[in-house]
Scaffold this motif. Structure first.
Motif, PDB file in Angstrom:
ATOM      1  N   ALA A  21       0.810  -1.222   0.000  1.00  9.59           N
ATOM      2  CA  ALA A  21       0.000   0.000   0.000  1.00  9.59           C
ATOM      3  C   ALA A  21       0.840   1.267   0.000  1.00  9.59           C
ATOM      4  O   ALA A  21       0.424   2.298  -0.535  1.00  9.59           O
ATOM      5  N   TRP A  63      -3.666   1.677  -4.871  1.00 14.55           N
ATOM      6  CA  TRP A  63      -4.426   1.202  -3.721  1.00 14.55           C
ATOM      7  C   TRP A  63      -4.354  -0.323  -3.653  1.00 14.55           C
ATOM      8  O   TRP A  63      -4.027  -0.985  -4.650  1.00 14.55           O
ATOM      9  N   VAL A  64      -4.655  -0.857  -2.486  1.00 14.90           N
ATOM     10  CA  VAL A  64      -4.867  -2.295  -2.319  1.00 14.90           C
ATOM     11  C   VAL A  64      -6.206  -2.490  -1.616  1.00 14.90           C
ATOM     12  O   VAL A  64      -6.637  -1.644  -0.827  1.00 14.90           O
ATOM     13  N   LEU A  79      -6.895   0.510   0.880  1.00 17.89           N
ATOM     14  CA  LEU A  79      -5.783   1.164   1.559  1.00 17.89           C
ATOM     15  C   LEU A  79      -4.875   1.845   0.555  1.00 17.89           C
ATOM     16  O   LEU A  79      -4.575   1.295  -0.515  1.00 17.89           O
ATOM     17  N   GLY A  80      -4.428   3.049   0.883  1.00 18.40           N
ATOM     18  CA  GLY A  80      -3.456   3.761   0.083  1.00 18.40           C
ATOM     19  C   GLY A  80      -2.259   4.150   0.924  1.00 18.40           C
ATOM     20  O   GLY A  80      -2.163   3.801   2.105  1.00 18.40           O
ATOM     21  N   ARG A  94      -7.236   5.485   4.030  1.00 18.30           N
ATOM     22  CA  ARG A  94      -8.016   4.274   3.817  1.00 18.30           C
ATOM     23  C   ARG A  94      -9.475   4.630   3.621  1.00 18.30           C
ATOM     24  O   ARG A  94      -9.942   5.694   4.025  1.00 18.30           O
TER      25      ARG A  94
END
Length: 639
Positions: A510, A517-518, A530-531, A535
């Motif tokens: 992340a 993002w993830v 998440l970044g 989030r």
């Protein structure tokens, strides 16, 4: 007039062959003319039967037919023509190739740039259907998919004149252009699962891992495509009512399915069409001359990008150079030949995927000159189909659509010197079976007889046990979308479980500058995006810090909520960076143009349809477009 012209060209080509080849002599030009007439007659009477025989034999028969059948006809013509002497079959073999090349070049010179010449030939080879097929007023529909064409680029290509046939349809008012949304993943198998079957939920990516079977599913492989179609087909696909599927991933339940990945291993191959095409001197003309021309053009264009330091760019592998010639010439013209035959047969519906533009856009860039030239080639095919349709036994409507767009950018590895797999674990191999290799495998599988439908899968472990023998991680890529599976752990893991088994992995992904993002699933908060500095909880849309989906489009959150509920969604879903200033992404594969994730134009395909068939709003998925297409078919069939 046409027959006389072809005879003159054949006479001249055969005369030059006699002059060029030792071991072949003729008393005079009249003997050569008689041989040319006999070859023409053999072509009309014997060649169709030979094509059918070679197709019945299969792939080996097609190759043998291409290499030897014309030589056999030439040898027979020489043997029975007074005044011509030939020193054995192999002299006739080389004579057949010299003759074919000469007549190919001559016909190309005569017909180059004239679409009516191609149309006239297609009508001539399908003349047998004119009196056999009864006429009807019930329209048929031809669905032509321009693979990878985004709606914004389509509008730009129309303005610049790269799509003259489509531009004419729109200007004359026969058609309208609509943009639609391709939900994540924006890739051909997912979109065609929706467009042809209304079942896009069965395809979470271009390729994915199934923990319960320990199997990597790659949808451009015939066995895997067949497996997926068994899951999404209900027998009532778009083409179920007597349609034809051509060069697609899935069949749409068409009773006739050719060069389609999901049916390629079922013995429903295009051998008859391919053998007839290769035994046709006009087909040989286009195959030999234009394939060589396409390869030379690719070498020049790749060199031009290097000399002009065009960025972003990638190295174009030798395998791609050859595959470009095959897909942009042989496959395109074979598709045209098959569609023309079924137009003259009065087939009620046809769906064909033309991959030319998508192939080049992957390697050169979606808006580069060579990619736009591929669009012109597909547009010329539309002109041919339009002309052939005027002689068909029923009126035809044309629907032109794409399955996704493409986004451009330097690759993740080019930017950062590492691949996604390196971020997860340095010794993990990234599964990147490319689309070109898959299409080549489809052609091969279509022609090779096989009783196998799919490889067997190991038995599934208990959901509470670690999977024996599985790798620690499986990392796969679909354009700028990455899928990470902790393969030894059964089921989809929560964020908390991932942190337990692979501490720091989520944060490492992340926070990387190449990752936009993830998405993971929390045991307490549900799906979370998440970044690097924030989030977003998808349940309730609560954002902490910077919204990691900012700039990825208004559909992003909804697409991820849907994707969170799909089967085989990975433990960690990863999307590359997106630069809103340049519109660029960073593919996890070595492709300068990509699709599969979020960012840019990749989720903005186009639909060009008859204006009398209206659409309200923007279709929000391939499944929604499927419902629209089915309603149009029902409309014309019920009157």
């Amino acid at each position: 007039m046409r027959t006389a012209g072809i005879l003159l060209v054949g006479w001249a080509a055969l005369g030059l062959t006699v002059l060029m080849l030792p071991g072949l002599t003729a008393d005079n030009g009249w003997s050569v003319l008689v041989a040319a007439v006999l070859l023409g007659l053999f072509g009309v009477v014997i060649r169709p039967a030979l094509a059918g025989l070679m197709a019945w034999i299969g792939w080996a028969g097609v190759l043998a037919g291409w290499l030897l059948a014309q030589a056999a006809l030439v040898y027979l013509a020489f043997a029975i023509t007074p005044g011509i002497r030939v020193d054995g079959f192999w002299t006739a073999f080389w004579a057949s190739w010299i003759y074919s090349i000469l007549i190919s070049v001559a016909l190309w010179v005569v017909t180059a740039g004239r679409s009516e010449a191609v149309t006239n030939h297609l009508l001539w080879v399908n003349r047998r259907f004119r009196d056999k097929v009864p006429a009807t007023d019930v329209p048929g529909v031809v669905f032509v998919q321009i693979d990878g064409l985004s709606a914004p680029l389509a509008r730009w290509a129309l303005d610049t004149g790269n799509l003259p046939t489509l531009g004419r349809w729109l200007r004359e008012g026969s058609h309208s252009l609509t943009e639609w949304h391709a939900r994540l993943p924006a890739t051909t198998p997912a979109s065609q699962a929706g467009l042809l079957h209304g079942g896009s939920d069965h395809v979470p990516a271009f390729r994915w891992y199934e923990k319960e079977s320990g199997r990597l599913v790659v949808t451009n492989q015939p066995a895997d495509a067949a497996l997926v179609e068994t899951r999404l087909s209900d027998g009532n696909g778009l083409l179920a009512d007597g349609g034809v599927s051509l060069s697609n991933v899935f069949s749409g339940d068409a009773p006739t399915s050719l060069l389609t990945m999901s049916t390629a291993r079922a013995g429903r191959g295009p051998a008859r069409y391919l053998s007839a095409y290769l035994l046709d001197p006009f087909g040989l003309t286009r195959s030999l001359v234009l394939t060589v021309g396409e390869i030379v053009k690719e070498l020049y264009q790749a060199r031009r990008q290097r000399l002009h330091r065009v960025e972003p760019r990638i190295r174009r592998e030798p395998s791609y150079v050859l595959l470009r010639g095959v897909t942009n010439v042989l496959l395109r013209h074979l598709n045209l030949a098959v569609l023309a035959e079924h137009l003259m047969r009065g087939t009620p519906s046809m769906y064909c995927d033309f991959v030319d533009y998508d192939e080049i856009a992957h390697h050169a860039g979606p808006a580069r000159p060579e990619a736009l030239a591929a669009l012109e080639g597909i547009d010329s095919v539309l002109a041919n189909l339009e002309e052939v349709a005027r002689s068909a036994p029923r009126p035809y409507k044309f629907v032109i659509l794409s399955d996704h767009g493409q986004s451009q950018g330097a690759t993740f590895r080019q930017r950062f010197g590492v691949g996604l797999e390196d971020l997860v674990r340095g010794d993990v191999e990234l599964a990147t079976d490319n689309e070109q290799a898959g299409r080549a495998a489809t052609l091969k599988a279509s022609l090779l007889p096989s009783s196998a439908s799919s490889p067997s899968s190991p038995s599934s472990p208990s959901s509470a046990e670690e999977v024996p023998g599985a790798p620690e991680f499986v990392v796969v890529a679909s354009g700028n979308l990455g899928l990470v599976y902790l393969a030894r752990q059964p089921g989809r893991l929560t964020m908390e479980e991932i942190e337990k088994h692979a501490p720091g992995l989520i944060d490492r992904l992340a926070s990387h500058p190449g990752v936009g993002w993830v998405m993971v699933r929390s045991a307490t908060d549900g799906p979370i995006v998440l970044g690097g500095s924030g989030r977003r909880l998808l349940d309730g849309d609560a954002v902490t810090g910077a919204d990691p989906l900012e700039g990825f489009g208004s559909w992003a959150a909804d697409d991820l909520r849907r994707h969170d509920g799909l089967a085989h969604t990975p433990d960690i879903l990863v999307n590359s960076l997106y630069d809103p200033e340049t519109g660029e992404v960073a593919a996890f594969e070595e492709l300068v143009g990509c699709h599969g994730g979020l960012g840019g134009w990749q989720d903005r395909p186009v639909l060009i349809h008859p204006r009398e068939w209206t659409i309200t709003g923007t279709p929000e998925s391939s499944d929604a477009v499927h419902a629209i297409l089915k309603s149009w078919l029902d409309l014309i069939r019920t009157g």
